[in-house]
Structures are given as C-alpha cells and as structure tokens.
Scaffold this motif. Sequence first.
Motif, PDB file in Angstrom:
ATOM      1  N   PHE A  20     -15.302 -38.067-120.262  1.00 18.56           N
ATOM      2  CA  PHE A  20     -13.558 -37.122-120.148  1.00 18.56           C
ATOM      3  C   PHE A  20     -13.815 -35.659-119.952  1.00 18.56           C
ATOM      4  N   ASN A  21     -14.431 -35.764-121.660  1.00 16.91           N
ATOM      5  CA  ASN A  21     -14.609 -33.998-121.860  1.00 16.91           C
ATOM      6  C   ASN A  21     -15.515 -33.346-121.140  1.00 16.91           C
ATOM      7  N   ARG A  22     -16.280 -34.088-120.962  1.00 14.90           N
ATOM      8  CA  ARG A  22     -17.733 -33.204-120.433  1.00 14.90           C
ATOM      9  C   ARG A  22     -17.887 -32.863-118.773  1.00 14.90           C
ATOM     10  N   TRP A  23     -16.649 -33.180-118.412  1.00 16.65           N
ATOM     11  CA  TRP A  23     -15.611 -33.379-116.900  1.00 16.65           C
ATOM     12  C   TRP A  23     -15.457 -32.222-117.130  1.00 16.65           C
ATOM     13  N   TYR A  24     -14.252 -32.368-117.718  1.00 14.90           N
ATOM     14  CA  TYR A  24     -13.173 -31.291-117.619  1.00 14.90           C
ATOM     15  C   TYR A  24     -14.164 -30.161-118.036  1.00 14.90           C
ATOM     16  N   ASP A  25     -14.590 -30.201-119.590  1.00 15.97           N
ATOM     17  CA  ASP A  25     -15.456 -28.516-119.641  1.00 15.97           C
ATOM     18  C   ASP A  25     -15.919 -27.840-118.989  1.00 15.97           C
ATOM     19  N   GLU A  26     -16.751 -28.970-118.017  1.00 17.65           N
ATOM     20  CA  GLU A  26     -17.983 -27.787-117.234  1.00 17.65           C
ATOM     21  C   GLU A  26     -18.140 -28.003-115.726  1.00 17.65           C
ATOM     22  N   VAL A  27     -16.558 -28.790-115.659  1.00 16.67           N
ATOM     23  CA  VAL A  27     -15.870 -29.237-114.406  1.00 16.67           C
ATOM     24  C   VAL A  27     -14.498 -28.658-113.691  1.00 16.67           C
ATOM     25  N   HIS A  28     -14.179 -29.061-114.578  1.00 19.07           N
ATOM     26  CA  HIS A  28     -12.268 -29.535-114.219  1.00 19.07           C
ATOM     27  C   HIS A  28     -11.815 -27.296-113.977  1.00 19.07           C
ATOM     28  N   VAL A  29     -12.378 -26.744-115.331  1.00 16.79           N
ATOM     29  CA  VAL A  29     -12.267 -26.019-115.950  1.00 16.79           C
ATOM     30  C   VAL A  29     -11.973 -24.900-114.590  1.00 16.79           C
ATOM     31  N   CYS A  41      -7.448 -20.838-119.146  1.00 11.45           N
ATOM     32  CA  CYS A  41      -7.790 -22.276-120.033  1.00 11.45           C
ATOM     33  C   CYS A  41      -8.312 -22.161-121.621  1.00 11.45           C
ATOM     34  N   GLN A  42      -7.604 -22.813-122.498  1.00 18.09           N
ATOM     35  CA  GLN A  42      -7.621 -23.156-123.816  1.00 18.09           C
ATOM     36  C   GLN A  42      -7.241 -24.810-123.719  1.00 18.09           C
ATOM     37  N   ARG A  43      -8.100 -25.655-124.591  1.00 20.16           N
ATOM     38  CA  ARG A  43      -8.299 -26.991-124.698  1.00 20.16           C
ATOM     39  C   ARG A  43      -7.829 -27.516-125.951  1.00 20.16           C
ATOM     40  N   TYR A  44      -7.678 -28.930-125.877  1.00 25.53           N
ATOM     41  CA  TYR A  44      -6.615 -29.279-127.042  1.00 25.53           C
ATOM     42  C   TYR A  44      -6.744 -30.520-127.607  1.00 25.53           C
ATOM     43  N   ARG A  45      -7.111 -30.876-128.774  1.00 21.85           N
ATOM     44  CA  ARG A  45      -7.128 -32.303-128.984  1.00 21.85           C
ATOM     45  C   ARG A  45      -6.037 -32.739-129.938  1.00 21.85           C
ATOM     46  N   VAL A  46      -5.176 -33.674-129.570  1.00 25.46           N
ATOM     47  CA  VAL A  46      -4.372 -34.296-130.368  1.00 25.46           C
ATOM     48  C   VAL A  46      -4.835 -34.570-132.053  1.00 25.46           C
ATOM     49  N   VAL A  47      -4.630 -33.950-132.954  1.00 24.10           N
ATOM     50  CA  VAL A  47      -5.384 -34.543-134.363  1.00 24.10           C
ATOM     51  C   VAL A  47      -4.552 -35.623-135.155  1.00 24.10           C
TER      52      VAL A  47
END
Length: 107
Positions: A20-29, A41-47
Amino acid sequence: MACYVIQFTSAARPGEDEVFNRWYDEVHVADVLAIPGFLSCQRYRVVDPAASRPRYVASYEVESDDPQATLRQLFDSGSKMVISPSLDTEQVTITILEPRLGKQKKA
C-alpha cells in the motif's frame, strides 16, 4: 484563489501495508498532483497505539475557488488512475479544510 487542505484518511488491507505505502508514495501521489489545483502532499502514519484503522493520513494542499469542484476533478480522472488492491476502500474518508488563520509560528 484560496488555499485549502483536502485530507484523506485510509488504510491498507490487513497485511498489505508495505505494498500500500509503496503504491501510494510511488504512484498515487503523482497521479493526484497531476490534477489542476493540487499543489503538494504530506503523508502521515497514525502512531497512537490505541488507534484502530484507518492508519494513514494524506494532506493535499489545494489552490481553488471551489474545492468541491477540484475534488470532483480528482474523482472524474479516477478511471485513469491505478488504484492498488491493497487499499481498503471501506476505510477512506475525505475532509476539506479551510484555513481560519494564516500559518502561525513560534515567536
């Protein structure tokens, strides 16, 4: 034109975070930023360990006189976008944020 933030919360299907993260970072953004009005775009992960899904947040800065229309442009171009099967589409939420004040900085 006014600036807004369009915030997407999302989650990967169980066990699919890496894909998911590879697709989001490399394709979707890049697909989203190709839409007129989407600036960054700025992405975050809920910690928070107590938090359940969705686990990811993407905040897109948008310049538009009509953020709803800009969002519709995104959806209208969706058929041209690659959507990963790792995205749990049941967990997606969208919020349009309008600034109340300019950016505040520590004095």
